[in-house]
Write an enzyme that holds these catalytic residues in place. Structure first.
Site, PDB file in Angstrom:
ATOM      1  N   HIS A  72     -12.893  30.646   2.807  1.00 54.81           N
ATOM      2  CA  HIS A  72     -11.700  30.067   3.428  1.00 54.81           C
ATOM      3  C   HIS A  72     -10.411  30.693   2.919  1.00 54.81           C
ATOM      4  O   HIS A  72      -9.332  30.415   3.446  1.00 54.81           O
ATOM      5  CB  HIS A  72     -11.667  28.543   3.247  1.00 54.81           C
ATOM      6  CG  HIS A  72     -11.314  28.067   1.875  1.00 54.81           C
ATOM      7  ND1 HIS A  72     -10.056  27.600   1.568  1.00 54.81           N
ATOM      8  CD2 HIS A  72     -12.042  27.968   0.738  1.00 54.81           C
ATOM      9  CE1 HIS A  72     -10.028  27.235   0.292  1.00 54.81           C
ATOM     10  NE2 HIS A  72     -11.216  27.450  -0.225  1.00 54.81           N
ATOM     11  N   THR A  76     -31.397  24.576   1.903  1.00 52.83           N
ATOM     12  CA  THR A  76     -31.353  25.274   3.182  1.00 52.83           C
ATOM     13  C   THR A  76     -29.994  25.937   3.392  1.00 52.83           C
ATOM     14  O   THR A  76     -28.957  25.297   3.266  1.00 52.83           O
ATOM     15  CB  THR A  76     -31.633  24.293   4.337  1.00 52.83           C
ATOM     16  OG1 THR A  76     -32.907  23.687   4.125  1.00 52.83           O
ATOM     17  CG2 THR A  76     -31.620  25.010   5.674  1.00 52.83           C
ATOM     18  N   CYS A 118      -5.392  23.018  -6.143  1.00 54.88           N
ATOM     19  CA  CYS A 118      -6.327  22.224  -6.942  1.00 54.88           C
ATOM     20  C   CYS A 118      -5.613  21.334  -7.952  1.00 54.88           C
ATOM     21  O   CYS A 118      -6.186  20.370  -8.450  1.00 54.88           O
ATOM     22  CB  CYS A 118      -7.304  23.142  -7.666  1.00 54.88           C
ATOM     23  SG  CYS A 118      -8.399  24.023  -6.534  1.00 54.88           S
TER      24      CYS A 118
END
Length: 382
Positions: free
Chosen positions: A201, A237, A325
């Site tokens: 991103h 997965t 953050c």
């Protein structure tokens, strides 16, 4: 709207979103399944891995997909600690690392590991001689980000690599999240780098996808155990649609930035030239090769960073305090503290982070609005 917060996240490219949607709709198989639908998914997974590897000029077996930068940093630090603890329990990080590294290091300290911190100079750049003094016989890892996410200081990865040639058993980890596409790959992905971390991103890919470069022959403990995915190193997965979209985003981003880097730097420099006219603006980023071209960190003295951020937001201009953050936690920038910036100035710091999609017209409009806000704040402060 003017979006100047690209180091926090970037807008997904339309072509990448289209790829994500089509892959999600058409590829329904689990890549671990033995039937044809599983084989289709597995082929796409490996094609994406090969594309990423080619773009970074590494072997495709050295690319492992993750959920992003934080996971990658955690994996490399903790994986090294578990795998190499019989040989030593000493790690070295810089004083300006992203919390994904610094907080992980603190967690490892609670588990009995020892962490040393490399200081930085007034420009936020690590000191090689200080690093050399910290290396011990039981050192198992050195972790240094390529480009600081708060002020944009470029770390001397080549010089660190040359130093660590004398210590081949020490893992060398580079957080490359802010570096890819912004500074030449060879500046931070040297032959001595053992691990590097990426997040999609940050280069117009989907959120929640990333990858690490893992040099052949180096060992890490698995991040997740279970189904044996990612060569038994990260079970679970795989996010096929996200991974395929991320590999496409990286290709598009690197192509665009072949020409876009110079324009981004010109916009950054124009903003500096405009802001330098105000006597109460202090810069933590400079026009220098010591700084990446896309980040500008400065403070308007006497005005808290979040006040300026919200004032600009009302004018549809989006910047941040230091890093995304830490913004919501209202933390004083760790990088500025490491540079010994006084608290009063550190709490006033804001960050503009640019991208190839930004324009000089946006920079000019920013300066118009900043001038209006500066007059307003000056009246309030007397």
């Amino acid at each position: 709207m003017i979006y100047f917060d690209n180091s926090a996240t970037t807008q997904i490219y339309p072509q990448v979103l289209d790829t994500y949607l089509k892959t999600s709709q058409r590829i329904i198989g689990n890549p671990s399944s033995l039937h044809d639908l599983g084989s289709q998914a597995h082929r796409l997974l490996e094609q994406a891995r090969k594309q990423v590897a080619e773009l970074l000029s590494v072997d495709y077996s050295e690319i492992f997909f993750t959920s992003g930068g934080t996971e990658g940093d955690n994996w490399i630090l903790k994986g090294t600690a578990v795998e190499k603890q019989a040989f030593g329990k000493h790690l070295i990080i810089s004083s300006i690392e992203h919390p994904a590294v610094s907080e992980t290091a603190r967690q490892l300290e609670k588990l009995g590991f020892e962490v040393s911190v490399i200081p930085v100079d007034k420009c936020g750049v690590i000191q090689i001689d200080k690093l050399e003094q910290l290396i011990r016989k039981d050192t198992i890892l050195v972790s240094i980000m390529a480009v600081n996410n708060e002020i944009g200081s470029v770390q001397p990865i080549k010089a660190v690599s040359a130093l660590l040639e004398k210590y081949p058993t020490i893992h060398f980890h580079v957080d490359a999240v802010q570096a890819v596409g912004k500074i030449p790959t060879l500046e931070w992905l040297t032959p001595r780098v053992d691990f590097a971390v990426f997040s999609a991103h940050k280069f117009h890919g989907p959120k929640g996808v990333g990858f690490i470069y893992w040099k052949k022959g180096k060992k890490l403990a698995p991040l997740l155990t279970g189904g044996g995915q990612e060569d038994n190193q990260r079970s679970g997965t795989e996010n096929i649609a996200g991974i395929v979209a991320a590999s496409k985003a990286l290709r598009l981003y690197l192509d665009k930035n072949k020409e876009g880097k110079d324009r981004v730097e010109q916009i950054r420099n124009a903003l500096i030239d405009g802001l330098v006219m105000y006597s109460n603006v202090r810069f933590f980023t400079e026009k220098s090769s010591d700084f990446a071209p896309h980040i500008l960190c400065f403070a308007l003295k006497g005005i808290r960073g979040e006040v300026l951020v919200h004032a600009l937001e009302e004018k549809q201009i989006y910047i941040s305090t230091t890093s995304a953050c830490s913004s919501r936690k209202k933390m004083v920038g760790s990088t500025l503290h490491a540079m010994n910036i006084p608290d009063a100035e550190a709490t006033s710091a804001v960050r503009i982070s640019l991208d190839e999609s930004n324009t000089m017209a946006e920079a000019e409009q920013f300066m118009v609005i900043f001038n209006q806000l500066h007059k307003k704040f000056s009246k309030i402060n007397g």
